[in-house]
Design a protein around this motif. Sequence first.
Motif, PDB file in Angstrom:
ATOM      1  N   LEU A  41       0.832  -1.197   0.000  1.00  0.00           N
ATOM      2  CA  LEU A  41       0.000   0.000   0.000  1.00  0.00           C
ATOM      3  C   LEU A  41       0.870   1.251   0.000  1.00  0.00           C
ATOM      4  O   LEU A  41       0.609   2.201  -0.756  1.00  0.00           O
ATOM      5  CB  LEU A  41      -0.925  -0.015   1.222  1.00  0.00           C
ATOM      6  CG  LEU A  41      -1.932   1.104   1.366  1.00  0.00           C
ATOM      7  CD1 LEU A  41      -2.876   1.134   0.174  1.00  0.00           C
ATOM      8  CD2 LEU A  41      -2.731   0.924   2.644  1.00  0.00           C
ATOM      9  N   GLU A  42       1.925   1.259   0.821  1.00  0.00           N
ATOM     10  CA  GLU A  42       2.816   2.415   0.854  1.00  0.00           C
ATOM     11  C   GLU A  42       3.505   2.622  -0.491  1.00  0.00           C
ATOM     12  O   GLU A  42       3.632   3.745  -0.962  1.00  0.00           O
ATOM     13  CB  GLU A  42       3.847   2.256   1.967  1.00  0.00           C
ATOM     14  CG  GLU A  42       3.258   2.455   3.343  1.00  0.00           C
ATOM     15  CD  GLU A  42       4.273   2.286   4.451  1.00  0.00           C
ATOM     16  OE1 GLU A  42       5.239   1.514   4.289  1.00  0.00           O
ATOM     17  OE2 GLU A  42       4.087   2.925   5.483  1.00  0.00           O
ATOM     18  N   GLU A  43       3.949   1.530  -1.122  1.00  0.00           N
ATOM     19  CA  GLU A  43       4.599   1.637  -2.419  1.00  0.00           C
ATOM     20  C   GLU A  43       3.641   2.203  -3.460  1.00  0.00           C
ATOM     21  O   GLU A  43       4.023   3.053  -4.278  1.00  0.00           O
ATOM     22  CB  GLU A  43       5.112   0.267  -2.877  1.00  0.00           C
ATOM     23  CG  GLU A  43       6.311  -0.219  -2.098  1.00  0.00           C
ATOM     24  CD  GLU A  43       6.716  -1.640  -2.462  1.00  0.00           C
ATOM     25  OE1 GLU A  43       6.241  -2.159  -3.503  1.00  0.00           O
ATOM     26  OE2 GLU A  43       7.504  -2.225  -1.710  1.00  0.00           O
ATOM     27  N   GLU A  44       2.407   1.751  -3.444  1.00  0.00           N
ATOM     28  CA  GLU A  44       1.426   2.251  -4.406  1.00  0.00           C
ATOM     29  C   GLU A  44       1.137   3.733  -4.189  1.00  0.00           C
ATOM     30  O   GLU A  44       0.913   4.471  -5.140  1.00  0.00           O
ATOM     31  CB  GLU A  44       0.133   1.446  -4.323  1.00  0.00           C
ATOM     32  CG  GLU A  44       0.241   0.087  -4.962  1.00  0.00           C
ATOM     33  CD  GLU A  44      -1.088  -0.636  -5.015  1.00  0.00           C
ATOM     34  OE1 GLU A  44      -2.128  -0.008  -4.743  1.00  0.00           O
ATOM     35  OE2 GLU A  44      -1.074  -1.827  -5.327  1.00  0.00           O
ATOM     36  N   PHE A  50      -3.368   8.043  -8.725  1.00  0.00           N
ATOM     37  CA  PHE A  50      -4.729   7.940  -8.198  1.00  0.00           C
ATOM     38  C   PHE A  50      -5.377   9.313  -8.227  1.00  0.00           C
ATOM     39  O   PHE A  50      -4.692  10.337  -8.103  1.00  0.00           O
ATOM     40  CB  PHE A  50      -4.727   7.448  -6.743  1.00  0.00           C
ATOM     41  CG  PHE A  50      -4.033   6.145  -6.544  1.00  0.00           C
ATOM     42  CD1 PHE A  50      -4.552   4.969  -7.061  1.00  0.00           C
ATOM     43  CD2 PHE A  50      -2.861   6.069  -5.816  1.00  0.00           C
ATOM     44  CE1 PHE A  50      -3.920   3.759  -6.869  1.00  0.00           C
ATOM     45  CE2 PHE A  50      -2.224   4.863  -5.610  1.00  0.00           C
ATOM     46  CZ  PHE A  50      -2.747   3.698  -6.137  1.00  0.00           C
ATOM     47  N   ASN A  51      -6.694   9.288  -8.341  1.00  0.00           N
ATOM     48  CA  ASN A  51      -7.384  10.556  -8.166  1.00  0.00           C
ATOM     49  C   ASN A  51      -7.358  10.880  -6.668  1.00  0.00           C
ATOM     50  O   ASN A  51      -6.998  10.054  -5.842  1.00  0.00           O
ATOM     51  CB  ASN A  51      -8.806  10.506  -8.744  1.00  0.00           C
ATOM     52  CG  ASN A  51      -9.671   9.466  -8.057  1.00  0.00           C
ATOM     53  OD1 ASN A  51      -9.552   9.234  -6.865  1.00  0.00           O
ATOM     54  ND2 ASN A  51     -10.565   8.846  -8.820  1.00  0.00           N
ATOM     55  N   GLU A  59      -4.623   6.422   1.826  1.00  0.00           N
ATOM     56  CA  GLU A  59      -3.876   7.016   2.936  1.00  0.00           C
ATOM     57  C   GLU A  59      -4.592   6.771   4.257  1.00  0.00           C
ATOM     58  O   GLU A  59      -3.952   6.562   5.280  1.00  0.00           O
ATOM     59  CB  GLU A  59      -3.651   8.502   2.699  1.00  0.00           C
ATOM     60  CG  GLU A  59      -2.596   8.771   1.645  1.00  0.00           C
ATOM     61  CD  GLU A  59      -2.412  10.241   1.331  1.00  0.00           C
ATOM     62  OE1 GLU A  59      -3.158  11.087   1.866  1.00  0.00           O
ATOM     63  OE2 GLU A  59      -1.512  10.547   0.533  1.00  0.00           O
ATOM     64  N   GLY A  60      -5.915   6.774   4.228  1.00  0.00           N
ATOM     65  CA  GLY A  60      -6.694   6.447   5.424  1.00  0.00           C
ATOM     66  C   GLY A  60      -6.434   5.016   5.878  1.00  0.00           C
ATOM     67  O   GLY A  60      -6.261   4.753   7.070  1.00  0.00           O
ATOM     68  N   TRP A  61      -6.403   4.080   4.930  1.00  0.00           N
ATOM     69  CA  TRP A  61      -6.082   2.676   5.253  1.00  0.00           C
ATOM     70  C   TRP A  61      -4.689   2.589   5.871  1.00  0.00           C
ATOM     71  O   TRP A  61      -4.480   1.931   6.872  1.00  0.00           O
ATOM     72  CB  TRP A  61      -6.109   1.808   4.000  1.00  0.00           C
ATOM     73  CG  TRP A  61      -7.463   1.481   3.464  1.00  0.00           C
ATOM     74  CD1 TRP A  61      -8.669   1.647   4.087  1.00  0.00           C
ATOM     75  CD2 TRP A  61      -7.749   0.926   2.182  1.00  0.00           C
ATOM     76  NE1 TRP A  61      -9.680   1.244   3.268  1.00  0.00           N
ATOM     77  CE2 TRP A  61      -9.141   0.786   2.087  1.00  0.00           C
ATOM     78  CE3 TRP A  61      -6.958   0.548   1.109  1.00  0.00           C
ATOM     79  CZ2 TRP A  61      -9.758   0.266   0.968  1.00  0.00           C
ATOM     80  CZ3 TRP A  61      -7.573   0.031  -0.009  1.00  0.00           C
ATOM     81  CH2 TRP A  61      -8.961  -0.111  -0.078  1.00  0.00           C
TER      82      TRP A  61
END
Length: 103
Positions: A41-44, A50-51, A59-61
């Motif tokens: 998730l951090e890498e993505e 992303f919009n 970022e919330g996750w």
Amino acid sequence: MATYKGIEQELKDAKAEYGKAVKKLEEWEQRKYGGEKLNELEEELIVGNFNEAERGKREGWRNRLLGDKERLEKKVDNWEKQVQDLQKALANFGKGEGNEQIA
């Protein structure tokens, strides 16, 4: 005054709880949220296009996962300290005043 068996039982219980906390932390580290591990998730977030709504959701996750990880690590640290304190108490049991042997 605590008895030897009482301290021994507390130590046994604390070790069991510590083991559960470690297991939960390990499970959490392996668990996937939304199909993605925290590192993925951090890498993505870094390289992803992303919009703003999707970026905010991800970022919330990430923030939730980091908070969960921090709480679990603190819990493990607390259990580890309790186990150490109980081990010290058990090791020092019987060394106090009034327990001297009469020669």
